[in-house]
Design an enzyme around this catalytic site. Sequence first.
Site, PDB file in Angstrom:
ATOM      1  CD  GLN A  17       2.780  -9.633  11.950  1.00 16.60           C
ATOM      2  OE1 GLN A  17       2.047 -10.307  12.626  1.00 16.60           O
ATOM      3  NE2 GLN A  17       3.758  -8.943  12.514  1.00 16.60           N
ATOM      4  CB  THR A  74       5.293  -0.348  -9.655  1.00 21.85           C
ATOM      5  OG1 THR A  74       5.750   0.070  -8.375  1.00 21.85           O
ATOM      6  CG2 THR A  74       4.957  -1.819  -9.631  1.00 21.85           C
ATOM      7  CG  ASN A  96       0.809  -3.775   3.926  1.00 24.32           C
ATOM      8  OD1 ASN A  96       1.212  -4.317   2.894  1.00 24.32           O
ATOM      9  ND2 ASN A  96       1.436  -3.889   5.077  1.00 24.32           N
ATOM     10  CE1 TYR A 138       6.934  -1.287  10.082  1.00 30.10           C
ATOM     11  CE2 TYR A 138       7.459   0.942  10.782  1.00 30.10           C
ATOM     12  CZ  TYR A 138       7.612  -0.103   9.883  1.00 30.10           C
ATOM     13  OH  TYR A 138       8.421   0.036   8.788  1.00 30.10           O
ATOM     14  CD  GLU A 139       0.967  -5.932  16.376  1.00 27.84           C
ATOM     15  OE1 GLU A 139       0.747  -6.490  15.299  1.00 27.84           O
ATOM     16  OE2 GLU A 139       0.094  -5.833  17.278  1.00 27.84           O
ATOM     17  CG  ASP A 168       1.555  -5.750  11.966  1.00 31.70           C
ATOM     18  OD1 ASP A 168       1.087  -4.688  11.533  1.00 31.70           O
ATOM     19  OD2 ASP A 168       2.736  -5.870  12.303  1.00 31.70           O
ATOM     20  N   GLY A 247     -15.872 -10.062  32.964  1.00 29.20           N
ATOM     21  CA  GLY A 247     -17.153 -10.728  32.808  1.00 29.20           C
ATOM     22  C   GLY A 247     -17.640 -11.281  34.138  1.00 29.20           C
ATOM     23  N   GLY A 248     -18.510 -12.260  34.069  1.00 24.98           N
ATOM     24  CA  GLY A 248     -19.078 -12.809  35.294  1.00 24.98           C
ATOM     25  C   GLY A 248     -18.287 -13.983  35.846  1.00 24.98           C
TER      26      GLY A 248
HETATM   27  N1  CAO Z   1       8.544  -0.817  -7.357  1.00 28.57           N
HETATM   28  C1  CAO Z   1       8.885   0.442  -7.100  1.00 28.57           C
HETATM   29  N2  CAO Z   1       8.568   1.080  -5.951  1.00 28.57           N
HETATM   30  C2  CAO Z   1       7.890   0.358  -5.042  1.00 28.57           C
HETATM   31  C3  CAO Z   1       7.512  -0.976  -5.245  1.00 28.57           C
HETATM   32  C4  CAO Z   1       7.864  -1.575  -6.471  1.00 28.57           C
HETATM   33  N3  CAO Z   1       7.555  -2.823  -6.763  1.00 28.57           N
HETATM   34  N4  CAO Z   1       6.858  -1.404  -4.157  1.00 28.57           N
HETATM   35  C5  CAO Z   1       6.847  -0.387  -3.282  1.00 28.57           C
HETATM   36  N5  CAO Z   1       7.459   0.685  -3.814  1.00 28.57           N
HETATM   37  C6  CAO Z   1       7.640   1.998  -3.206  1.00 28.57           C
HETATM   38  C7  CAO Z   1       6.356   2.692  -2.882  1.00 28.57           C
HETATM   39  O1  CAO Z   1       5.813   3.276  -4.037  1.00 28.57           O
HETATM   40  C8  CAO Z   1       6.825   3.723  -1.856  1.00 28.57           C
HETATM   41  O2  CAO Z   1       7.378   4.822  -2.546  1.00 28.57           O
HETATM   42  P1  CAO Z   1       7.030   6.375  -2.232  1.00 28.57           P
HETATM   43  O3  CAO Z   1       7.286   6.576  -0.777  1.00 28.57           O
HETATM   44  O4  CAO Z   1       7.982   7.110  -3.094  1.00 28.57           O
HETATM   45  O5  CAO Z   1       5.622   6.616  -2.581  1.00 28.57           O
HETATM   46  C9  CAO Z   1       7.993   3.006  -1.186  1.00 28.57           C
HETATM   47  O6  CAO Z   1       8.259   1.838  -1.945  1.00 28.57           O
HETATM   48  C10 CAO Z   1       7.842   2.548   0.252  1.00 28.57           C
HETATM   49  O7  CAO Z   1       6.569   2.267   0.659  1.00 28.57           O
HETATM   50  P2  CAO Z   1       6.183   2.485   2.181  1.00 28.57           P
HETATM   51  O8  CAO Z   1       6.218   3.951   2.504  1.00 28.57           O
HETATM   52  O9  CAO Z   1       4.889   1.807   2.359  1.00 28.57           O
HETATM   53  O10 CAO Z   1       7.336   1.726   2.998  1.00 28.57           O
HETATM   54  P3  CAO Z   1       8.031   2.110   4.391  1.00 28.57           P
HETATM   55  O11 CAO Z   1       8.995   1.017   4.632  1.00 28.57           O
HETATM   56  O12 CAO Z   1       8.575   3.491   4.418  1.00 28.57           O
HETATM   57  O13 CAO Z   1       6.848   2.048   5.465  1.00 28.57           O
HETATM   58  C11 CAO Z   1       5.061   0.971   6.715  1.00 28.57           C
HETATM   59  C12 CAO Z   1       6.412   0.808   5.987  1.00 28.57           C
HETATM   60  C13 CAO Z   1       4.621  -0.412   7.119  1.00 28.57           C
HETATM   61  C14 CAO Z   1       5.262   1.841   7.969  1.00 28.57           C
HETATM   62  C15 CAO Z   1       4.047   1.623   5.775  1.00 28.57           C
HETATM   63  O14 CAO Z   1       3.992   0.893   4.582  1.00 28.57           O
HETATM   64  C16 CAO Z   1       2.644   1.720   6.362  1.00 28.57           C
HETATM   65  O15 CAO Z   1       2.359   2.563   7.212  1.00 28.57           O
HETATM   66  N6  CAO Z   1       1.731   0.855   5.871  1.00 28.57           N
HETATM   67  C17 CAO Z   1       0.343   0.863   6.282  1.00 28.57           C
HETATM   68  C18 CAO Z   1       0.164   0.311   7.651  1.00 28.57           C
HETATM   69  C19 CAO Z   1       0.695  -1.086   7.786  1.00 28.57           C
HETATM   70  O16 CAO Z   1       0.380  -1.973   7.046  1.00 28.57           O
HETATM   71  N7  CAO Z   1       1.483  -1.269   8.831  1.00 28.57           N
HETATM   72  C20 CAO Z   1       1.849  -2.606   9.244  1.00 28.57           C
HETATM   73  C21 CAO Z   1       3.149  -2.968   8.834  1.00 28.57           C
HETATM   74  S1  CAO Z   1       3.537  -4.529   9.523  1.00 28.57           S
HETATM   75  O17 CAO Z   1       4.179  -4.169  10.998  1.00 28.57           O
END
Ligand code: CAO
Length: 415
Positions: A17, A74, A96, A138-139, A168, A247-248
């Site tokens: 999100q 990637t 993100n 997360y959120e 988010d 506030g006021g």
């Molecule tokens: N091709 C290949 N690999 C890909 C890819 C693609 N196109 N896109 C993503 N990936 C891989 C990433 O490289 C990552 O791999 P590694 O762990 O091996 O480095 C993997 O997918 C997963 O990425 P992630 O760790 O970000 O995903 P997750 O589901 O485990 O975690 C979240 C999700 C949201 C907790 C985490 O991304 C995060 O903390 N983000 C930052 C904070 C944030 O934005 N939070 C709000 C989320 S909305 O509620």
Amino acid sequence: MGKALDGVRILDFTHVQSGPTCTQLLAWFGADVIKVERAGAGDITREQLRDIPDADSLYFTMLNHNKRSVTIDTKNPEGKLVLEALIQKCDVLVENFAPGALDRMGFTWERIQELNPKMIVASVKGFGPGPYEDCKVYENVAQCVGGAASTTGFDDGPPVVTGAQIGDSGTGLHLALGIVTALYQRTMTGRGQKVLAAMQDGVLNLCRVKLRDQQRLERTGVMKEYPQYPNGTFGEAVPRAGNASGGGQPGWILKCKGWEHDPNAYIYFITQAPVWVKICNVIGKEAWATDPEYATPSARLPRLKDIFAEIERWTMTKTKFEAMEILNKYDIPCGPILSMKEIAEDDSLRKTGTIVEVDHPVRGKYLTVGNPIKLSDSPTDVTRSPLLGEHTDEVMAELGYSREQIEALRTAGAI
Ligand code: CAO
């Protein structure tokens, strides 16, 4: 008519999100947003909370309008080359992922700068640098660590998170401002830069008034507009203020006609000082206008509970819309508690494009929230979210790949 961000190309490496909220706003302002998704899977929200089998969920469609979707692996060496080509062609990379994921993919800040020194790299992370910088967030975690949960709810209950996605979507909004600001600075320096919006920081920014109150509490030991005054107790930290507006201008949520069976038959009522006499007249307590125990804001503060109980005796005789109509005639600030059903059916929100009906080839028609920011020279047209990989061939062709090369990359699993 042109759009404010015409010509800006965004490599949208966001998911869930927070990041998608940001890039959707940039798309609505006219940027070409190319969403890079994992080949074969895509943004995890495509299949989360599905209401129609095999159709992209509302979660996904409502956060990814006006974007193009390409699928690239990637982690595949050839996929990495495609991503490099995109980095060279785009102005901003927004991501993100969990902390370190982009580096692990091989796309460090240094590497991105080598490929494109003008590239702006914008990230949402849970925390800024410090003890928690490696945590996934997360959120609701953000609401808890940003000060929102400890200050939301009632004094005699646990901390509460709010339905507004301030962690988010709130952070996505902060990031969008950082990106356009960096784009503006780039027009003078010619250089890209890193933009970081940490969710804890974003929530705290929205809880600014609570840090104000923490310092007031430490100085005076009491905050008279809080419901804890004068009968409750204050501790060391800002308490939960229930529905007090602070506030006021004290406020509270009051029952309206029908509250017994309608959970949203309530109105928010503010006893704004300049209209106090009008409030007294409307609720039939004319004597309060001149009674020294009620006539001034400071005299009223210790009596707010009783005052709101008296006002509620009046609001309970009206529906929330009747009360709103009467109170507005006297400039008394108030607001009905609108349900999501009422908002979805609101004609004026549809007329302004804040609620929009969109057609989708798989799921059909659905409602979404349009661009809440209206620019007079850059109108927003909300178009449906892309299907997974819908624009892979189109974007690859724009990057200069031939049809044969595209097929070879597809066979290799790179796209
Ligand atoms: N091709 C290949 N690999 C890909 C890819 C693609 N196109 N896109 C993503 N990936 C891989 C990433 O490289 C990552 O791999 P590694 O762990 O091996 O480095 C993997 O997918 C997963 O990425 P992630 O760790 O970000 O995903 P997750 O589901 O485990 O975690 C979240 C999700 C949201 C907790 C985490 O991304 C995060 O903390 N983000 C930052 C904070 C944030 O934005 N939070 C709000 C989320 S909305 O509620």
